[in-house]
Design a protein around this motif. Structure first.
Motif, PDB file in Angstrom:
ATOM      1  N   VAL A 222     121.904  85.809  75.625  1.00 35.06           N
ATOM      2  CA  VAL A 222     122.796  86.433  74.447  1.00 35.06           C
ATOM      3  C   VAL A 222     123.292  87.726  74.766  1.00 35.06           C
ATOM      4  CG1 VAL A 222     123.092  86.702  72.073  1.00 35.06           C
ATOM      5  CG2 VAL A 222     121.757  84.896  72.885  1.00 35.06           C
ATOM      6  N   LEU A 223     124.609  87.853  74.838  1.00 37.51           N
ATOM      7  CA  LEU A 223     125.082  89.329  75.131  1.00 37.51           C
ATOM      8  C   LEU A 223     126.035  89.733  73.950  1.00 37.51           C
ATOM      9  CD1 LEU A 223     125.881  88.646  78.912  1.00 37.51           C
ATOM     10  CD2 LEU A 223     124.263  90.287  77.959  1.00 37.51           C
ATOM     11  N   LEU A 224     125.828  91.093  73.785  1.00 38.41           N
ATOM     12  CA  LEU A 224     126.502  91.833  72.874  1.00 38.41           C
ATOM     13  C   LEU A 224     127.418  92.817  73.734  1.00 38.41           C
ATOM     14  CD1 LEU A 224     124.222  92.107  69.623  1.00 38.41           C
ATOM     15  CD2 LEU A 224     126.054  90.241  70.258  1.00 38.41           C
ATOM     16  N   PRO A 225     128.436  92.701  74.263  1.00 40.85           N
ATOM     17  CA  PRO A 225     129.158  93.667  75.217  1.00 40.85           C
ATOM     18  C   PRO A 225     129.625  94.842  74.225  1.00 40.85           C
ATOM     19  CG  PRO A 225     130.022  91.465  75.599  1.00 40.85           C
ATOM     20  CD  PRO A 225     129.236  91.442  74.378  1.00 40.85           C
ATOM     21  N   TYR A 226     129.579  95.984  74.669  1.00 41.56           N
ATOM     22  CA  TYR A 226     130.066  97.074  73.982  1.00 41.56           C
ATOM     23  C   TYR A 226     131.717  97.295  74.162  1.00 41.56           C
ATOM     24  CZ  TYR A 226     125.696  99.568  73.220  1.00 41.56           C
ATOM     25  OH  TYR A 226     124.414  99.900  72.812  1.00 41.56           O
ATOM     26  N   SER A 227     131.993  96.407  75.243  1.00 38.80           N
ATOM     27  CA  SER A 227     133.636  96.660  75.362  1.00 38.80           C
ATOM     28  C   SER A 227     134.381  95.708  74.369  1.00 38.80           C
ATOM     29  CB  SER A 227     133.888  95.952  76.858  1.00 38.80           C
ATOM     30  OG  SER A 227     133.547  94.602  76.737  1.00 38.80           O
ATOM     31  N   ASP A 228     133.741  94.844  73.607  1.00 39.39           N
ATOM     32  CA  ASP A 228     134.232  94.235  72.390  1.00 39.39           C
ATOM     33  C   ASP A 228     134.706  95.142  71.172  1.00 39.39           C
ATOM     34  OD1 ASP A 228     133.633  91.876  73.462  1.00 39.39           O
ATOM     35  OD2 ASP A 228     132.020  91.373  72.200  1.00 39.39           O
ATOM     36  N   TYR A 229     134.129  96.251  71.392  1.00 42.94           N
ATOM     37  CA  TYR A 229     134.484  97.558  70.279  1.00 42.94           C
ATOM     38  C   TYR A 229     134.984  98.712  70.887  1.00 42.94           C
ATOM     39  CZ  TYR A 229     132.384  94.450  66.980  1.00 42.94           C
ATOM     40  OH  TYR A 229     131.949  93.253  66.474  1.00 42.94           O
ATOM     41  N   LEU A 230     134.610  98.939  72.183  1.00 44.53           N
ATOM     42  CA  LEU A 230     135.088  99.971  72.972  1.00 44.53           C
ATOM     43  C   LEU A 230     135.674  99.900  74.160  1.00 44.53           C
ATOM     44  CD1 LEU A 230     131.846 101.771  72.382  1.00 44.53           C
ATOM     45  CD2 LEU A 230     133.625 102.793  71.380  1.00 44.53           C
ATOM     46  N   GLN A 231     137.069  99.484  74.102  1.00 39.02           N
ATOM     47  CA  GLN A 231     137.865  99.021  75.132  1.00 39.02           C
ATOM     48  C   GLN A 231     138.259  99.759  76.112  1.00 39.02           C
ATOM     49  OE1 GLN A 231     140.856  96.358  73.315  1.00 39.02           O
ATOM     50  NE2 GLN A 231     139.055  95.006  72.279  1.00 39.02           N
ATOM     51  N   ASP A 232     138.348 101.104  75.678  1.00 44.17           N
ATOM     52  CA  ASP A 232     139.009 102.092  76.768  1.00 44.17           C
ATOM     53  C   ASP A 232     137.949 102.755  77.505  1.00 44.17           C
ATOM     54  OD1 ASP A 232     141.753 102.844  76.281  1.00 44.17           O
ATOM     55  OD2 ASP A 232     141.505 103.879  74.612  1.00 44.17           O
ATOM     56  N   LEU A 233     136.797 102.414  77.539  1.00 42.87           N
ATOM     57  CA  LEU A 233     135.707 103.228  78.146  1.00 42.87           C
ATOM     58  C   LEU A 233     135.659 102.489  79.765  1.00 42.87           C
ATOM     59  CD1 LEU A 233     132.596 103.360  75.674  1.00 42.87           C
ATOM     60  CD2 LEU A 233     134.562 104.992  75.945  1.00 42.87           C
ATOM     61  N   TYR A 234     135.649 103.354  80.417  1.00 42.12           N
ATOM     62  CA  TYR A 234     135.224 102.977  81.904  1.00 42.12           C
ATOM     63  C   TYR A 234     133.890 102.624  82.008  1.00 42.12           C
ATOM     64  CZ  TYR A 234     139.558 104.988  83.886  1.00 42.12           C
ATOM     65  OH  TYR A 234     140.873 105.128  84.253  1.00 42.12           O
ATOM     66  N   GLY A 235     133.685 101.817  83.181  1.00 40.77           N
ATOM     67  CA  GLY A 235     132.110 101.615  83.602  1.00 40.77           C
ATOM     68  C   GLY A 235     131.394 102.717  84.470  1.00 40.77           C
ATOM     69  N   ASN A 236     130.836 102.310  85.430  1.00 44.27           N
ATOM     70  CA  ASN A 236     130.270 103.335  86.427  1.00 44.27           C
ATOM     71  C   ASN A 236     131.177 104.113  87.231  1.00 44.27           C
ATOM     72  OD1 ASN A 236     127.530 102.650  85.608  1.00 44.27           O
ATOM     73  ND2 ASN A 236     127.204 101.616  87.588  1.00 44.27           N
ATOM     74  N   VAL A 237     130.921 105.142  87.578  1.00 41.46           N
ATOM     75  CA  VAL A 237     131.775 106.098  88.222  1.00 41.46           C
ATOM     76  C   VAL A 237     130.840 106.766  89.414  1.00 41.46           C
ATOM     77  CG1 VAL A 237     133.664 106.453  86.690  1.00 41.46           C
ATOM     78  CG2 VAL A 237     131.632 108.074  86.784  1.00 41.46           C
ATOM     79  N   LEU A 238     131.367 107.066  90.296  1.00 40.33           N
ATOM     80  CA  LEU A 238     130.618 107.570  91.443  1.00 40.33           C
ATOM     81  C   LEU A 238     130.563 109.291  91.150  1.00 40.33           C
ATOM     82  CD1 LEU A 238     129.120 107.814  94.288  1.00 40.33           C
ATOM     83  CD2 LEU A 238     131.568 107.995  95.332  1.00 40.33           C
ATOM     84  N   ILE A 239     129.458 109.906  91.298  1.00 34.18           N
ATOM     85  CA  ILE A 239     129.282 111.189  91.060  1.00 34.18           C
ATOM     86  C   ILE A 239     128.609 111.970  92.232  1.00 34.18           C
ATOM     87  CG2 ILE A 239     129.198 110.912  88.486  1.00 34.18           C
ATOM     88  CD1 ILE A 239     126.289 111.890  88.494  1.00 34.18           C
ATOM     89  N   THR A 240     128.949 113.255  92.283  1.00 35.60           N
ATOM     90  CA  THR A 240     128.183 114.042  93.139  1.00 35.60           C
ATOM     91  C   THR A 240     128.035 115.319  92.439  1.00 35.60           C
ATOM     92  OG1 THR A 240     128.234 115.026  95.597  1.00 35.60           O
ATOM     93  CG2 THR A 240     130.430 114.866  94.284  1.00 35.60           C
ATOM     94  N   SER A 241     127.656 116.492  93.109  1.00 42.33           N
ATOM     95  CA  SER A 241     127.363 117.723  92.717  1.00 42.33           C
ATOM     96  C   SER A 241     128.698 118.527  92.568  1.00 42.33           C
ATOM     97  CB  SER A 241     126.176 118.729  93.402  1.00 42.33           C
ATOM     98  OG  SER A 241     126.717 118.983  94.427  1.00 42.33           O
ATOM     99  N   SER A 242     128.857 119.381  91.639  1.00 38.00           N
ATOM    100  CA  SER A 242     130.190 120.022  91.628  1.00 38.00           C
ATOM    101  C   SER A 242     130.329 120.941  92.887  1.00 38.00           C
ATOM    102  CB  SER A 242     130.133 120.857  90.282  1.00 38.00           C
ATOM    103  OG  SER A 242     130.183 120.064  89.153  1.00 38.00           O
ATOM    104  N   GLN A 243     129.123 121.333  93.171  1.00 37.82           N
ATOM    105  CA  GLN A 243     129.195 122.310  94.376  1.00 37.82           C
ATOM    106  C   GLN A 243     129.452 121.629  95.712  1.00 37.82           C
ATOM    107  OE1 GLN A 243     128.925 125.845  93.863  1.00 37.82           O
ATOM    108  NE2 GLN A 243     129.594 125.845  96.019  1.00 37.82           N
TER     109      GLN A 243
END
Length: 348
Positions: A222-243
């Protein structure tokens, strides 16, 4: 709809401040290192988003097919522990690249819950165009709608995006968050904890459905997806250090390109990706991995035509920040450029 009206209200209240404060601020740095074939490969530590599930197979695909090597990197892949811990590992120098849920990054950078604002990291590409965050339960556990969460016990890793974003989700879904109990778990045991009914639900991504159903033998997720209520949000993004991003912009672009190539291969041929994952992770189930990737494909490929894999839109990120500010999770002042280096985003 009530929740749509509420969402528009909090976005409108905070969006103007967010956009007014947002000012493009990118650091230019020339990567003077050569990339000739005779150059020694740069050793890189990459953390998966969360354990070694099928959703992270694309990193192993990029490694197996030589995409990282062709880009000039010798990549060691290690299992990650969720957005909060992964950010700390990047900032602390224990790893150079990792995917995190963008909302988790915004909460960390914005000082959610009064915590110190975490800086020193930047996003350089999207992995999923929509959030995959969800509450997961099993049939017979008494959860079929958000309101059913009240009085229940959930497990998740400390600092996970599902857990950190829960107050915002609960407010929009008309759930009293104070009536929901969270206990600590870890990536390796969460599924088992749920299958054994030690808790009523867990924080998880929607793509975990085939994995839990395989473990819980005979029970339907049984799944309650957050995207049902928060449709603008991205999923994962690739990050690195700012430096690292500032000092090595061309290397960041090459690494990103190699990883996204593995991502596209994985959602195009999930069975192959599951087999590759099994080669590197002995405990992996190729069929479950392939099923996860199949479910993930529509989150990676944007429904909006013409948006390339990996792209990030400044205005959408600003709206996400506005939602978090409007629901009281982060104070005003955070801008998209504080969390994303748009000059390094693919096709930016």
């Amino acid at each position: 709809m009530h929740r749509r009206t509420f969402t528009r209200t909090i976005v409108a209240a905070a969006l103007a401040t967010t956009l007014a404060a947002a000012a493009g601020c990118s650091d230019d740095a020339d990567d003077k290192s050569a990339s000739g074939g005779s150059q020694t490969l740069e050793k890189i530590t990459y953390l998966t988003s969360f354990g070694n599930f099928g959703r992270d197979s694309y990193a192993y695909v990029a490694k197996e097919k030589g995409y990282f090597k062709d880009a000039g990197f010798d990549v060691e892949i290690k299992p990650g522990n969720g957005s909060g811990e992964n950010v700390k590992s990047i900032v602390g120098g224990q790893a150079q690249f990792t995917p995190i849920d963008l909302t988790g990054g915004l909460l960390a950078a914005g000082g959610a819950g009064g915590a110190p604002k975490l800086t020193g990291f930047t996003a350089v590409a999207a992995i999923q165009q929509r959030t995959m965050a969800a509450i997961m339960s099993l049939e017979g556990y008494g959860i079929s709608a958000p309101k059913d969460l009240e009085g229940k016990t959930l497990a998740d890793t400390p600092g996970s995006v599902v857990r950190n974003l829960f107050p915002t989700y609960a407010k929009l879904a008309n759930v009293d968050a104070t009536k929901v109990k969270f206990q600590n778990g870890n990536p390796q045991t969460l599924f088992g904890t749920l299958a054994q009914h030690q808790v009523d639900g867990i924080g998880q991504f929607v793509v975990g459905k085939p994995t839990i159903e395989n473990i819980a033998k005979g029970k339907t997720a049984v799944l309650l997806p957050y995207s049902d209520y928060l449709q603008d949000l991205y999923g994962n993004v690739l990050i690195t250090s700012s430096q690292y991003a500032k000092d090595n912009p061309e290397k960041v672009k090459k690494f990103t390109g190699a990883l996204l190539k593995g991502l596209q291969d994985s959602i195009t041929n999930p069975d192959e990706a599951g087999t590759i994952l099994k080669k590197y992770v002995a405990t992996a189930d190729p069929k479950s991995a392939a099923a996860e990737l199949t479910l993930m494909a529509p989150f990676v490929r944007s429904e909006a035509s013409g948006v390339p894999v990996g792209a990030l839109d400044n205005q959408r990120v600003a709206r996400s920040i506005a939602i978090l500010q409007g629901s009281g999770q982060i104070p005003a002042g955070l801008t998209p450029e504080q969390v994303i280096t748009f000059d390094l985003v693919p096709n930016a």
